[in-house]
Design a protein around this motif. Structure first.
Motif, short mmCIF file in Angstrom:
data_model
loop_
_atom_site.label_atom_id
_atom_site.label_comp_id
_atom_site.label_asym_id
_atom_site.label_seq_id
_atom_site.Cartn_x
_atom_site.Cartn_y
_atom_site.Cartn_z
N GLY A 338 1.98 -44.21 -17.45
CA GLY A 338 0.92 -44.85 -16.68
C GLY A 338 -0.28 -43.95 -16.46
N LEU A 339 -0.17 -43.16 -15.40
CA LEU A 339 -1.30 -42.34 -14.99
C LEU A 339 -1.73 -41.34 -16.06
CD1 LEU A 339 -3.13 -41.82 -12.49
CD2 LEU A 339 -1.56 -39.97 -11.90
N GLY A 340 -0.73 -40.73 -16.71
CA GLY A 340 -1.02 -39.70 -17.71
C GLY A 340 -1.89 -40.25 -18.83
N ARG A 341 -1.51 -41.41 -19.35
CA ARG A 341 -2.28 -42.00 -20.44
C ARG A 341 -3.69 -42.35 -19.98
NH1 ARG A 341 1.66 -46.03 -23.85
NH2 ARG A 341 3.02 -44.38 -24.64
N PHE A 342 -3.77 -42.87 -18.76
CA PHE A 342 -5.08 -43.24 -18.23
C PHE A 342 -5.98 -41.99 -18.14
CE2 PHE A 342 -7.93 -43.51 -14.58
CZ PHE A 342 -8.64 -44.65 -14.89
N LEU A 343 -5.41 -40.91 -17.62
CA LEU A 343 -6.21 -39.69 -17.47
C LEU A 343 -6.60 -39.11 -18.83
CD1 LEU A 343 -4.39 -37.96 -14.48
CD2 LEU A 343 -6.65 -39.01 -14.46
N GLU A 344 -5.67 -39.13 -19.76
CA GLU A 344 -5.98 -38.60 -21.09
C GLU A 344 -7.12 -39.38 -21.75
OE1 GLU A 344 -2.36 -38.69 -23.30
OE2 GLU A 344 -1.36 -37.32 -21.92
N GLU A 345 -7.10 -40.69 -21.53
CA GLU A 345 -8.12 -41.53 -22.16
C GLU A 345 -9.45 -41.47 -21.43
OE1 GLU A 345 -6.33 -45.36 -22.37
OE2 GLU A 345 -4.81 -44.69 -23.81
N ASN A 346 -9.39 -41.29 -20.11
CA ASN A 346 -10.62 -41.37 -19.33
C ASN A 346 -11.14 -40.02 -18.85
OD1 ASN A 346 -11.11 -44.43 -18.92
ND2 ASN A 346 -8.92 -44.13 -18.62
N MET A 347 -10.27 -39.03 -18.76
CA MET A 347 -10.71 -37.70 -18.30
C MET A 347 -10.12 -36.64 -19.21
SD MET A 347 -10.33 -38.19 -14.18
CE MET A 347 -11.27 -36.72 -13.78
N GLY A 348 -10.20 -36.93 -20.50
CA GLY A 348 -9.59 -36.04 -21.49
C GLY A 348 -10.16 -34.64 -21.48
N ALA A 349 -11.39 -34.49 -21.03
CA ALA A 349 -11.99 -33.15 -20.99
C ALA A 349 -11.25 -32.26 -20.00
CB ALA A 349 -13.46 -33.25 -20.62
N PHE A 350 -10.79 -32.86 -18.91
CA PHE A 350 -10.06 -32.09 -17.89
C PHE A 350 -8.56 -32.11 -18.14
CE2 PHE A 350 -13.90 -33.35 -15.43
CZ PHE A 350 -14.38 -32.09 -15.19
N PHE A 351 -8.08 -33.27 -18.57
CA PHE A 351 -6.63 -33.44 -18.75
C PHE A 351 -6.35 -33.92 -20.17
CE2 PHE A 351 -7.65 -34.65 -14.29
CZ PHE A 351 -7.09 -33.55 -13.66
N PRO A 352 -6.43 -33.03 -21.16
CA PRO A 352 -6.23 -33.46 -22.54
C PRO A 352 -4.80 -33.95 -22.81
CG PRO A 352 -6.39 -31.08 -22.40
CD PRO A 352 -6.75 -31.60 -21.07
N TYR A 353 -3.86 -33.37 -22.11
CA TYR A 353 -2.47 -33.75 -22.34
C TYR A 353 -1.76 -33.77 -20.99
CZ TYR A 353 2.22 -33.79 -24.31
OH TYR A 353 3.51 -34.13 -24.63
N PHE A 354 -1.74 -34.94 -20.36
CA PHE A 354 -1.22 -35.04 -19.00
C PHE A 354 0.22 -35.53 -19.06
CE2 PHE A 354 -0.82 -36.42 -14.66
CZ PHE A 354 -1.65 -35.56 -13.96
N ARG A 355 1.12 -34.65 -19.37
CA ARG A 355 2.55 -34.99 -19.43
C ARG A 355 3.32 -33.95 -18.62
NH1 ARG A 355 2.64 -38.84 -23.73
NH2 ARG A 355 0.53 -39.62 -23.56
N ILE A 356 4.45 -34.39 -18.08
CA ILE A 356 5.24 -33.49 -17.24
C ILE A 356 5.84 -32.38 -18.10
CG2 ILE A 356 7.26 -33.31 -15.72
CD1 ILE A 356 6.90 -36.35 -15.18
N PRO A 357 5.53 -31.11 -17.79
CA PRO A 357 6.17 -30.03 -18.55
C PRO A 357 7.68 -30.04 -18.22
CG PRO A 357 4.28 -29.23 -17.28
CD PRO A 357 4.58 -30.61 -16.80
N THR A 358 8.51 -29.97 -19.25
CA THR A 358 9.97 -30.07 -19.05
C THR A 358 10.49 -29.02 -18.05
OG1 THR A 358 10.16 -30.95 -21.26
CG2 THR A 358 12.20 -30.16 -20.25
N PRO A 359 10.04 -27.77 -18.15
CA PRO A 359 10.54 -26.79 -17.17
C PRO A 359 10.19 -27.20 -15.73
CG PRO A 359 9.38 -25.68 -18.94
CD PRO A 359 9.13 -27.14 -19.12
N MET A 360 9.02 -27.88 -15.60
CA MET A 360 8.59 -28.32 -14.26
C MET A 360 9.52 -29.41 -13.73
SD MET A 360 6.48 -27.26 -12.18
CE MET A 360 5.30 -26.37 -13.17
N ALA A 361 9.97 -30.27 -14.63
CA ALA A 361 10.91 -31.33 -14.21
C ALA A 361 12.21 -30.71 -13.73
CB ALA A 361 11.16 -32.28 -15.37
N PHE A 362 12.70 -29.72 -14.49
CA PHE A 362 13.92 -29.03 -14.07
C PHE A 362 13.68 -28.33 -12.73
CE2 PHE A 362 15.24 -29.22 -18.60
CZ PHE A 362 16.50 -29.74 -18.40
N ALA A 363 12.51 -27.72 -12.60
CA ALA A 363 12.19 -27.00 -11.36
C ALA A 363 12.17 -27.97 -10.18
CB ALA A 363 10.85 -26.29 -11.49
N ALA A 364 11.57 -29.14 -10.37
CA ALA A 364 11.48 -30.12 -9.28
C ALA A 364 12.87 -30.56 -8.85
CB ALA A 364 10.65 -31.32 -9.73
N PHE A 365 13.72 -30.82 -9.84
CA PHE A 365 15.09 -31.24 -9.54
C PHE A 365 15.84 -30.12 -8.82
CE2 PHE A 365 19.57 -31.99 -10.77
CZ PHE A 365 19.72 -33.25 -10.23
#
Lengths: 396, 232
Positions: A338-365
């Motif tokens: 959802g949000l990631g694709r929207f940001l990549e398409e509309n604010m690609g200059a700031f967020f070229p690849y807005f996806r959850i980094p896997t280590p961050m997902a493990f860290a959050a859990f």
């Protein structure tokens, strides 16, 4: 029945409260991941910078430009310095008046060399040839073209606060010659590239033959820092000195301007975690209070304080794990689809690849569980220290 | 003290000069004063007395839930008044079965799981634990209620589950604090009959605190406490 199973059932005994707590933890996990993903996405350009590229800019600030002759100076020393290619670019700061609210990067680049030195930008041969032949041609990111509905051959007029046209009657007009894609997901696919020569033609005489920065590809990436120092030495005795950095450092110097924002996001992440801990701590403390008689009974029949403490901590682990897992289950579709694709398409200059980094997902859990354990320490301690006779008396 | 007991039998509980004081608001309150008591193995004895007489306090001391201020408590040849908290807990888990007025079952566990609970402290394998718990429930007549949760049982049934939980470790001593206090007459009679059976058929020593004269009548001996002392 096992002790762990018993702890798990205790954690889930008040379904409404458990559901609210799990939801609270899940929301905290989603928010945390959202913020961390934003920071990671923002800094990704720096993190994934090419190791063999050196960026040379004005020593004072990257806002100030360098003379074009510095390109020739570096090129002439290239074999000795260990440089295999040099190109340059200037930040144009353009925007499309027809799409006033859309931000995208616009860069004037040396058309003959730029796409050779930046191979992660993929341009078809015929497109590149057409671009090189047309002085007012432009190559745009596929995401940008899709968003603004630009087609090949379309004329596009941009405005720039940095480079107003010398002749107001002749605005900056370009012809879209094609699109580029990217080999790496961290590359912004919303940039607008055009000929630096076209820019040079249209600026006031005092601003001619100026470039924003030089980009050099070194033959040995392990020597990038040394090559940078050698390049800077070329201009030590010149009026304008340079600062050469590897691309990562250069990108980071851009990010430094947003350090306050990044710092604020870091702070909010910590606040989110603190709130998550309070929510968990409150739930666990309430559960322990309600079960005074049961805990006293367990103690009476021989369970030790450590068993009670472990049981309470175990319940917290269960809550943290369920909340963390639920948070991840929400975060992935919400951010990645959802949000990631929207940001990549509309604010690609700031967020070229807005996806959850896997280590961050493990860290959050892991943090959801670790903070649940931390939050349960006080309730576990008080439960373990309870006097059995007093606990039993509260029942009767 | 009502006497109806075989004085030649082996003594299981031996209490000498036990005193228990509590500090309350800067004052020392004497709850029990220099008590002596012998309870024979395999007997079913009751403790009666008005509220605040010290019945539950004495029961807690005998069950190893609390320690006396002075005096000695010997159960089955072991001095428990000298034991630390950890040793007492271990001793309780091997020697004492508890029956409470409010049953104190774990609502998240089924009847058989409640009975199994004390066995988690033993090295017994899971399958063996379950077998023993089922046996204990059969003894108390609840073979058909094993998978029921406490909320699905009547008060009398809950108390029988609690009794099963108390006997599953095969303790030498059962302590019951007002075991019929929350029950109707019929259920109370059933529970008392069960306790009587456990005493007579399985040789369990039972010490019961009660306010109910009818419950005390089922015991072989009743001790009357008043203001921390046994009444003659």
């Amino acid at each position: 029945m096992t002790f762990v199973g018993f702890a798990a059932r205790n954690a889930l005994r008040n379904k409404f409260r458990t559901a609210l707590t799990v939801l609270g933890v899940a929301i905290a996990v989603v928010t945390f991941l959202l913020l961390r993903t934003a920071v990671a996405s923002w800094t990704q350009a720096a993190d994934f910078a090419a190791r063999d590229r050196l960026v040379t800019r004005h020593k004072v600030t990257f806002i100030m430009s360098l003379p074009l002759r510095y390109v020739d100076a570096v090129r002439s020393e290239a074999p000795r310095l260990g440089i295999k290619g040099v190109t340059w670019a200037s930040w144009f700061g353009g925007k499309d008046p027809a799409h006033d609210g859309e931000f995208f990067a616009t860069m004037a680049v040396d058309a003959p060399t730029y796409f050779e030195e930046v191979p992660e930008l993929v341009v078809a041969k015929d497109v590149l040839a057409a671009f090189k032949e047309d002085r007012s041609g432009a190559i745009v990111g596929d995401a940008l073209a899709a968003k603004l509905g630009w087609k090949v051959g379309q004329r596009v007029t941009l405005e720039s606060g940095i480079f107003p046209p010398e002749d107001p009657e002749k605005p900056w007009t370009f012809t879209v010659r094609g699109v580029y894609t990217a080999t790496a997901r961290n590359v912004d696919r919303s940039t607008f590239f055009f000929h630096w020569a076209y820019l040079n033609d249209g600026v006031a005489p005092v601003r001619k033959d100026q470039v924003g920065w030089l980009m050099s590809r070194v033959t040995d990436p392990a020597r990038t820092a040394d090559v940078g120092l050698a390049v800077d030495r070329l201009f030590d005795d010149k009026e304008i000195q340079t600062l050469s950095q590897d691309e990562r450092a250069f990108n980071q110097s851009f990010l430094a301007g947003f350090s306050a924002v990044l710092g604020a996001l870091d702070l909010v992440s910590v606040v989110i975690l603190a709130i998550m801990m309070l929510v968990l701590g409150n739930t666990i403390a309430m559960g322990v209070r309600e079960r005074t008689s049961e805990i006293a009974t367990m103690r009476a029949i021989g369970f030790l304080p450590k068993h009670i403490a472990l049981s309470v901590i175990g319940e917290a682990c269960v809550l943290g794990a369920i909340g963390g897992g639920f948070g991840l289950a929400i975060a992935y579709p919400f951010i990645e689809r959802g949000l990631g694709r929207f940001l990549e398409e509309n604010m690609g200059a700031f967020f070229p690849y807005f996806r959850i980094p896997t280590p961050m997902a493990f860290a959050a859990f892991g943090l959801a569980i670790a903070l649940a354990v931390l939050a349960s320490i006080l309730p576990a301690r008080s439960a373990a220290r309870m006097r059995v006779t007093e606990g039993l008396r509260r029942v009767a | 003290m009502t006497t109806n007991v075989d004085r030649t039998a082996e003594v299981l509980i031996r209490i000498r000069g036990v005193t228990k004081d509590y500090a309350r608001g800067g004052e020392v309150v004497k709850v029990l004063e220099a008590l002596d008591l012998d309870v024979n193995r395999g007997s079913f004895e009751a403790l009666m007395g008005p509220s605040g007489s010290g019945k539950t306090t004495l029961l807690n001391l005998i069950a190893g839930l609390d320690s006396p201020t002075s005096g000695t408590i010997e159960i089955d040849g072991q001095r428990i008044d000298r034991m630390g908290e950890g040793a007492l807990a271990k001793w309780r888990s091997n020697h004492v079965g508890f029956i409470f007025q409010s049953y104190n079952l774990m609502p998240v566990l089924t009847a058989v799981e409640n009975v199994e609970l004390p066995l988690l402290l033993t090295p017994v394998r899971a399958s063996e634990r379950r077998k023993r718990a089922e046996t204990a429930l059969r003894v108390v007549g609840l073979a058909d209620r094993m998978s029921h949760y406490p909320r699905q049982l009547s008060g009398g049934q809950e108390q029988r589950v609690a009794i099963a939980r108390a006997i599953v470790i095969d303790p030498v001593l059962l302590v019951a604090d007002e075991p019929t206090g929350d029950l109707d007459r019929q259920s109370a009679d059933d529970v008392l009959t069960l306790l009587d059976r456990l005493c007579k058929e399985m040789g369990k020593t039972i010490l019961m605190v009660t306010h109910d004269p009818a419950a005390a009548d089922r015991a072989s001996l009743t001790h009357h406490l008043d203001k921390g002392r046994f009444r003659a």
